[in-house]
Design a protein around this motif. Structure first.
Motif, short mmCIF file in Angstrom:
data_model
loop_
_atom_site.label_atom_id
_atom_site.label_comp_id
_atom_site.label_asym_id
_atom_site.label_seq_id
_atom_site.Cartn_x
_atom_site.Cartn_y
_atom_site.Cartn_z
N THR A 20 -12.64 16.45 20.38
CA THR A 20 -13.27 16.54 21.69
C THR A 20 -14.75 16.91 21.55
O THR A 20 -15.62 16.33 22.20
CB THR A 20 -12.53 17.58 22.57
OG1 THR A 20 -11.17 17.13 22.73
CG2 THR A 20 -13.18 17.73 23.93
N GLU A 24 -18.07 14.25 22.39
CA GLU A 24 -19.26 14.60 23.17
C GLU A 24 -20.53 14.35 22.37
O GLU A 24 -21.53 13.86 22.89
CB GLU A 24 -19.21 16.06 23.62
CG GLU A 24 -18.22 16.33 24.71
CD GLU A 24 -18.65 15.73 26.04
OE1 GLU A 24 -19.86 15.70 26.35
OE2 GLU A 24 -17.76 15.27 26.77
N GLY A 27 -21.07 10.58 22.23
CA GLY A 27 -21.00 9.89 23.51
C GLY A 27 -19.83 8.93 23.60
O GLY A 27 -19.96 7.83 24.12
N SER A 29 -15.14 8.79 23.44
CA SER A 29 -13.96 9.45 23.97
C SER A 29 -12.85 9.39 22.93
O SER A 29 -12.93 8.66 21.94
CB SER A 29 -13.51 8.79 25.27
OG SER A 29 -13.21 7.43 25.04
N LEU A 86 -22.95 22.53 23.07
CA LEU A 86 -21.59 22.02 22.91
C LEU A 86 -20.74 22.89 21.98
O LEU A 86 -19.52 22.72 21.92
CB LEU A 86 -21.62 20.59 22.36
CG LEU A 86 -22.13 19.50 23.30
CD1 LEU A 86 -22.19 18.17 22.57
CD2 LEU A 86 -21.24 19.40 24.53
#
Length: 134
Positions: A20, A24, A27, A29, A86
């Motif tokens: 995960t 991020e 960019g 999934s 992040l």
């Protein structure tokens, strides 16, 4: 015939959580069939994919292979700040007064990766001054 790099595989304690974070970063999934608790989780990252695989062994030494990231739509310094928000941490700052250099970060499980200057930042330097460690 030659071989194609299908995955860059990262052993980790929690594949879903680390994937995960990296989704991020790049960019992207997670794959549609990846869920918390899965032993393997995939993030598509350009032509290849990052595969996160559960391992009970903790990280004990520096990575022998790491990713070098080049921001596409922001400066190196802006990207470093975004990655810190992040959950990354700074391991080493190798930025130079002339604007060259890179920053080595650690992901949430301590894996090293580097952030280099963007293509636009590199273009601002004279071609005679460009080196491979920008």
């Amino acid at each position: 015939m030659s071989s194609l790099i299908r995955h860059v595989t990262v052993d980790c304690a929690d594949p879903y959580v680390l994937a995960t974070f990296w989704a991020e970063v790049v960019g992207s999934s997670l794959a549609d069939d990846d869920f918390p608790g899965d032993p393997e989780v995939t993030v598509t990252a350009g032509a290849a994919a990052l595969l996160f695989v559960r391992s009970d062994e903790g990280k004990s030494v520096k990575n022998r292979v790491h990713l070098d990231l080049q921001p596409q739509d922001r400066t190196r310094d802006e990207e470093v700040e975004r990655l810190l928000l992040l959950g990354a941490t700074v391991q080493g700052d190798h930025r130079r007064p002339d604007g060259s250099g890179w920053v080595t970060l650690l992901d949430p499980e301590g894996n090293e990766f580097c952030v280099e200057r963007s293509r636009e930042e590199r273009a601002l330097r004279s071609p005679a001054m460009i080196t491979t460690d920008q």
